[in-house]
Design a protein around this motif. Structure first.
Motif, PDB file in Angstrom:
ATOM      1  N   ILE A   5       0.711  -1.050   0.075  1.00 44.41           N
ATOM      2  CA  ILE A   5      -0.136  -0.009  -0.048  1.00 44.41           C
ATOM      3  C   ILE A   5       0.817   1.277   0.079  1.00 44.41           C
ATOM      4  O   ILE A   5       1.653   1.549   0.973  1.00 44.41           O
ATOM      5  N   PHE A   6       0.747   1.960  -0.956  1.00 43.76           N
ATOM      6  CA  PHE A   6       1.705   3.244  -1.229  1.00 43.76           C
ATOM      7  C   PHE A   6       0.934   4.368  -0.346  1.00 43.76           C
ATOM      8  O   PHE A   6      -0.068   4.544  -0.878  1.00 43.76           O
ATOM      9  N   LEU A   7       1.921   5.166   0.302  1.00 41.55           N
ATOM     10  CA  LEU A   7       1.304   6.095   1.075  1.00 41.55           C
ATOM     11  C   LEU A   7       1.570   7.369   0.410  1.00 41.55           C
ATOM     12  O   LEU A   7       2.584   7.684  -0.185  1.00 41.55           O
ATOM     13  N   GLU A   8       0.619   8.233   0.247  1.00 38.90           N
ATOM     14  CA  GLU A   8       0.559   9.293  -0.366  1.00 38.90           C
ATOM     15  C   GLU A   8       1.049  10.779   0.599  1.00 38.90           C
ATOM     16  O   GLU A   8       1.420  11.656   0.229  1.00 38.90           O
ATOM     17  N   THR A   9       0.660  10.228   1.820  1.00 37.62           N
ATOM     18  CA  THR A   9       0.886  11.139   3.003  1.00 37.62           C
ATOM     19  C   THR A   9       1.890  10.544   4.089  1.00 37.62           C
ATOM     20  O   THR A   9       2.168   9.285   3.697  1.00 37.62           O
ATOM     21  N   GLU A  10       1.935  11.197   4.996  1.00 42.38           N
ATOM     22  CA  GLU A  10       2.964  10.569   6.057  1.00 42.38           C
ATOM     23  C   GLU A  10       2.518   9.239   6.681  1.00 42.38           C
ATOM     24  O   GLU A  10       3.205   8.459   7.126  1.00 42.38           O
ATOM     25  N   PHE A  11       1.123   9.312   6.756  1.00 43.62           N
ATOM     26  CA  PHE A  11       0.777   7.948   7.291  1.00 43.62           C
ATOM     27  C   PHE A  11      -0.844   7.872   6.776  1.00 43.62           C
ATOM     28  O   PHE A  11      -1.267   8.786   6.226  1.00 43.62           O
ATOM     29  N   MET A  12      -1.379   6.683   7.068  1.00 38.90           N
ATOM     30  CA  MET A  12      -2.761   6.587   6.855  1.00 38.90           C
ATOM     31  C   MET A  12      -3.289   6.029   7.952  1.00 38.90           C
ATOM     32  O   MET A  12      -2.759   5.183   8.889  1.00 38.90           O
ATOM     33  N   LEU A  14      -6.042   3.172  10.159  1.00 39.28           N
ATOM     34  CA  LEU A  14      -6.461   1.595   9.690  1.00 39.28           C
ATOM     35  C   LEU A  14      -7.748   2.037   8.973  1.00 39.28           C
ATOM     36  O   LEU A  14      -8.138   1.200   8.082  1.00 39.28           O
ATOM     37  N   GLY A  15      -8.772   2.932   9.548  1.00 35.80           N
ATOM     38  CA  GLY A  15     -10.028   3.043   8.810  1.00 35.80           C
ATOM     39  C   GLY A  15      -9.922   3.242   7.217  1.00 35.80           C
ATOM     40  O   GLY A  15     -10.469   2.966   6.524  1.00 35.80           O
ATOM     41  N   GLN A  16      -9.009   4.345   7.021  1.00 39.36           N
ATOM     42  CA  GLN A  16      -8.569   4.669   5.706  1.00 39.36           C
ATOM     43  C   GLN A  16      -7.997   3.544   4.863  1.00 39.36           C
ATOM     44  O   GLN A  16      -8.602   3.133   3.601  1.00 39.36           O
ATOM     45  N   LEU A  17      -7.151   2.554   5.409  1.00 42.09           N
ATOM     46  CA  LEU A  17      -6.640   1.385   4.860  1.00 42.09           C
ATOM     47  C   LEU A  17      -8.089   0.383   4.342  1.00 42.09           C
ATOM     48  O   LEU A  17      -7.896  -0.075   3.418  1.00 42.09           O
ATOM     49  N   VAL A  39      -7.934  -8.030  12.931  1.00 42.93           N
ATOM     50  CA  VAL A  39      -6.972  -7.482  12.421  1.00 42.93           C
ATOM     51  C   VAL A  39      -5.482  -7.093  13.317  1.00 42.93           C
ATOM     52  O   VAL A  39      -5.899  -6.744  14.433  1.00 42.93           O
ATOM     53  N   PHE A  40      -4.619  -7.402  12.831  1.00 43.89           N
ATOM     54  CA  PHE A  40      -3.073  -7.439  13.380  1.00 43.89           C
ATOM     55  C   PHE A  40      -2.562  -6.191  12.765  1.00 43.89           C
ATOM     56  O   PHE A  40      -2.295  -6.278  11.364  1.00 43.89           O
ATOM     57  N   VAL A  41      -1.902  -5.688  13.598  1.00 43.63           N
ATOM     58  CA  VAL A  41      -0.904  -4.361  13.091  1.00 43.63           C
ATOM     59  C   VAL A  41       0.391  -4.799  13.756  1.00 43.63           C
ATOM     60  O   VAL A  41       0.613  -4.749  14.935  1.00 43.63           O
ATOM     61  N   ASP A  42       1.373  -5.039  12.781  1.00 41.51           N
ATOM     62  CA  ASP A  42       2.672  -5.403  13.382  1.00 41.51           C
ATOM     63  C   ASP A  42       2.641  -6.663  14.599  1.00 41.51           C
ATOM     64  O   ASP A  42       3.428  -6.706  15.454  1.00 41.51           O
ATOM     65  N   GLY A  43       1.771  -7.563  14.171  1.00 40.99           N
ATOM     66  CA  GLY A  43       1.696  -8.696  14.727  1.00 40.99           C
ATOM     67  C   GLY A  43       0.543  -8.681  16.136  1.00 40.99           C
ATOM     68  O   GLY A  43       0.568  -9.544  17.104  1.00 40.99           O
ATOM     69  N   GLU A  44       0.014  -7.465  16.350  1.00 42.15           N
ATOM     70  CA  GLU A  44      -0.580  -7.057  17.679  1.00 42.15           C
ATOM     71  C   GLU A  44      -1.928  -6.911  17.292  1.00 42.15           C
ATOM     72  O   GLU A  44      -2.258  -6.284  16.274  1.00 42.15           O
ATOM     73  N   LEU A  45      -3.110  -7.251  17.913  1.00 43.28           N
ATOM     74  CA  LEU A  45      -4.446  -7.211  17.741  1.00 43.28           C
ATOM     75  C   LEU A  45      -4.782  -5.882  17.664  1.00 43.28           C
ATOM     76  O   LEU A  45      -4.118  -5.091  18.774  1.00 43.28           O
ATOM     77  N   GLU A  46      -5.270  -5.275  16.894  1.00 41.11           N
ATOM     78  CA  GLU A  46      -5.864  -3.885  16.797  1.00 41.11           C
ATOM     79  C   GLU A  46      -7.336  -3.948  16.625  1.00 41.11           C
ATOM     80  O   GLU A  46      -7.757  -4.173  15.660  1.00 41.11           O
ATOM     81  N   GLY A  50      -8.550   4.572  14.220  1.00 38.99           N
ATOM     82  CA  GLY A  50      -7.717   5.943  14.041  1.00 38.99           C
ATOM     83  C   GLY A  50      -6.272   5.396  14.207  1.00 38.99           C
ATOM     84  O   GLY A  50      -5.386   6.516  14.096  1.00 38.99           O
ATOM     85  N   ARG A  51      -5.947   4.092  14.340  1.00 33.72           N
ATOM     86  CA  ARG A  51      -4.455   3.714  14.430  1.00 33.72           C
ATOM     87  C   ARG A  51      -3.889   4.362  13.036  1.00 33.72           C
ATOM     88  O   ARG A  51      -3.928   3.952  11.905  1.00 33.72           O
ATOM     89  N   LYS A  52      -2.819   5.082  13.581  1.00 33.94           N
ATOM     90  CA  LYS A  52      -1.804   5.462  12.441  1.00 33.94           C
ATOM     91  C   LYS A  52      -0.875   4.637  11.870  1.00 33.94           C
ATOM     92  O   LYS A  52      -0.320   3.943  12.610  1.00 33.94           O
ATOM     93  N   LEU A  53      -0.706   4.349  10.564  1.00 30.59           N
ATOM     94  CA  LEU A  53       0.117   3.322   9.856  1.00 30.59           C
ATOM     95  C   LEU A  53       1.042   4.081   9.148  1.00 30.59           C
ATOM     96  O   LEU A  53       0.682   4.888   8.123  1.00 30.59           O
TER      97      LEU A  53
END
Length: 80
Positions: A5-12, A14-17, A39-46, A50-53
């Motif tokens: 997933i290519f980021l157009e901004t500094e972050f995205m 989780l909802g946007q993803l 859903v796991f983010v870097d191996g942790e349940l999320e 609004g979690r920033k990726l």
């Protein structure tokens, strides 16, 4: 399925993803989706929509796929 997933901004967020990969059709559905699905983010349940990726992070959604956050392709090409 593994996908970049290519980021157009500094972050995205989780909802946007989730919207970007067509799992939800509106941002308002993100809270419901995260309450019902794993859903796991870097191996942790999320479960925070609004979690920033940031670039380098990995998001895994069982039975959907694995997604890697990477810098905007144009920025990557310019850096090389």
């Amino acid at each position: 399925m593994k996908q970049k997933i290519f980021l157009e901004t500094e972050f995205m967020t989780l909802g946007q993803l989730l919207k970007e990969i067509n799992l939800i059709s509106s941002g308002g559905q993100a809270k419901w989706f995260l309450a019902e699905e794993t859903v796991f983010v870097d191996g942790e349940l999320e479960n925070r929509r609004g979690r920033k990726l940031y670039p380098g992070m990995m998001i895994e959604i069982p039975e959907v796929g694995t997604f890697f956050m990477v810098k905007n392709k144009e920025e990557q090409d310019a850096a090389e």
